[in-house]
Design a protein around this motif. Structure first.
Motif, PDB file in Angstrom:
ATOM      1  N   ALA A   1     -19.832  47.513 -52.016  1.00 12.64           N
ATOM      2  CA  ALA A   1     -18.513  47.008 -51.624  1.00 12.64           C
ATOM      3  C   ALA A   1     -17.588  48.179 -51.316  1.00 12.64           C
ATOM      4  O   ALA A   1     -17.665  49.232 -51.957  1.00 12.64           O
ATOM      5  CB  ALA A   1     -17.913  46.143 -52.728  1.00 12.64           C
ATOM      6  N   SER A   2     -16.739  47.990 -50.326  1.00 10.98           N
ATOM      7  CA  SER A   2     -15.718  48.972 -49.955  1.00 10.98           C
ATOM      8  C   SER A   2     -14.419  48.225 -49.674  1.00 10.98           C
ATOM      9  O   SER A   2     -14.410  47.000 -49.515  1.00 10.98           O
ATOM     10  CB  SER A   2     -16.146  49.765 -48.716  1.00 10.98           C
ATOM     11  OG  SER A   2     -17.348  50.474 -48.932  1.00 10.98           O
ATOM     12  N   HIS A   3     -13.337  48.981 -49.574  1.00 11.06           N
ATOM     13  CA  HIS A   3     -12.016  48.381 -49.391  1.00 11.06           C
ATOM     14  C   HIS A   3     -11.301  49.091 -48.250  1.00 11.06           C
ATOM     15  O   HIS A   3     -11.123  50.316 -48.284  1.00 11.06           O
ATOM     16  CB  HIS A   3     -11.206  48.485 -50.683  1.00 11.06           C
ATOM     17  CG  HIS A   3     -11.935  47.962 -51.879  1.00 11.06           C
ATOM     18  ND1 HIS A   3     -11.939  46.634 -52.229  1.00 11.06           N
ATOM     19  CD2 HIS A   3     -12.723  48.589 -52.778  1.00 11.06           C
ATOM     20  CE1 HIS A   3     -12.688  46.467 -53.312  1.00 11.06           C
ATOM     21  NE2 HIS A   3     -13.176  47.641 -53.656  1.00 11.06           N
TER      22      HIS A   3
ATOM     23  N   THR B   1     -11.892  43.381 -48.846  1.00  9.78           N
ATOM     24  CA  THR B   1     -13.107  43.909 -49.464  1.00  9.78           C
ATOM     25  C   THR B   1     -14.283  43.636 -48.540  1.00  9.78           C
ATOM     26  O   THR B   1     -14.470  42.500 -48.091  1.00  9.78           O
ATOM     27  CB  THR B   1     -13.355  43.254 -50.830  1.00  9.78           C
ATOM     28  OG1 THR B   1     -12.232  43.496 -51.685  1.00  9.78           O
ATOM     29  CG2 THR B   1     -14.599  43.827 -51.492  1.00  9.78           C
TER      30      THR B   1
END
Length: 213
Positions: free
Chosen positions: A37-39, A26
């Protein structure tokens, strides 16, 4: 992440192992519009022996995060799972959650086109390599035009962390017999809570604590 000296991870080799085995991370940034937030999947930088990681984001996530302009927090989540109070024996107890987690913070460096292509190539090879018939990045039916178009939709980065907080909370504060019971339950045990990966991490941590690892 609140740290507890009893649960702190500091050994670089162990931290690299956790990052390598848990590449889906993350990414968290604090922007003018708030937290984002990104994954994405990341890899250890194969030219370094520290905790430097490489990866990419898809556009426009680079702009959303202000990638390369501000601090980025990368959360690496290792094995984790529920621990029942019933596994402690006939003592007063409450449930808890065992886990391994690594937080890497720093301002990432943006990669050149050539560097980003190399990282994309490594990512595909890493995860496709165990397939019966691997489909690597540069292999047909992909052609060079396709690969370069793909790269243009991404932004590669390299992060050498300036701050590392790592924690493995794996019942190190419990007696050996309780730890063995928990490991047994995680290996084979109660419906819904079996987790051999978490059991293996517990064994590793407790062997290290006893000086056997």
């Amino acid at each position: 992440m609140r740290q507890n000296p009893s649960f702190a991870m500091t050994d670089v080799a162990e931290l690299r192992r956790v990052i390598d085995e848990n590449p889906w991370v993350t990414l968290v940034s604090h922007t003018d519009d708030g937290l984002v937030a990104s994954h994405y999947a990341v890899l250890l930088d194969d030219t370094r022996d520290d905790l430097t990681i490489v990866g990419h984001v898809g556009k426009p996530d680079d702009l959303i995060h202000g990638l390369g302009e501000r601090e980025l927090l990368v959360v690496v989540q290792g094995p984790h799972g529920y621990i029942s109070p019933g596994w402690y024996g006939d003592v007063a107890a409450v449930p808890t959650w065992n886990f391994v987690s690594v937080h890497l913070s720093g301002v990432p460096e943006l990669l050149s086109t050539e560097e980003n292509l190399a990282v994309l190539d490594r990512l595909v090879a890493r995860f496709e390599g165990s397939m019966p018939q691997p489909r690597l990045l540069w292999e047909r039916p992909n052609d060079a035009d396709f690969v370069h178009r793909l790269e243009k939709g991404t932004v590669g980065f390299r992060l050498t962390p300036t701050r590392v907080v790592a924690k493995r909370k794996l019942s190190q504060n419990k007696p050996d017999d309780v730890v063995e019971t928990i490991v047994t339950e995680l290996d084979a045990g109660a419906a819904g809570y079996t987790d051999p990966r978490l059991a293996a991490e517990m064994r590793r941590a407790h062997d290290a604590r006893k000086g056997r690892a």
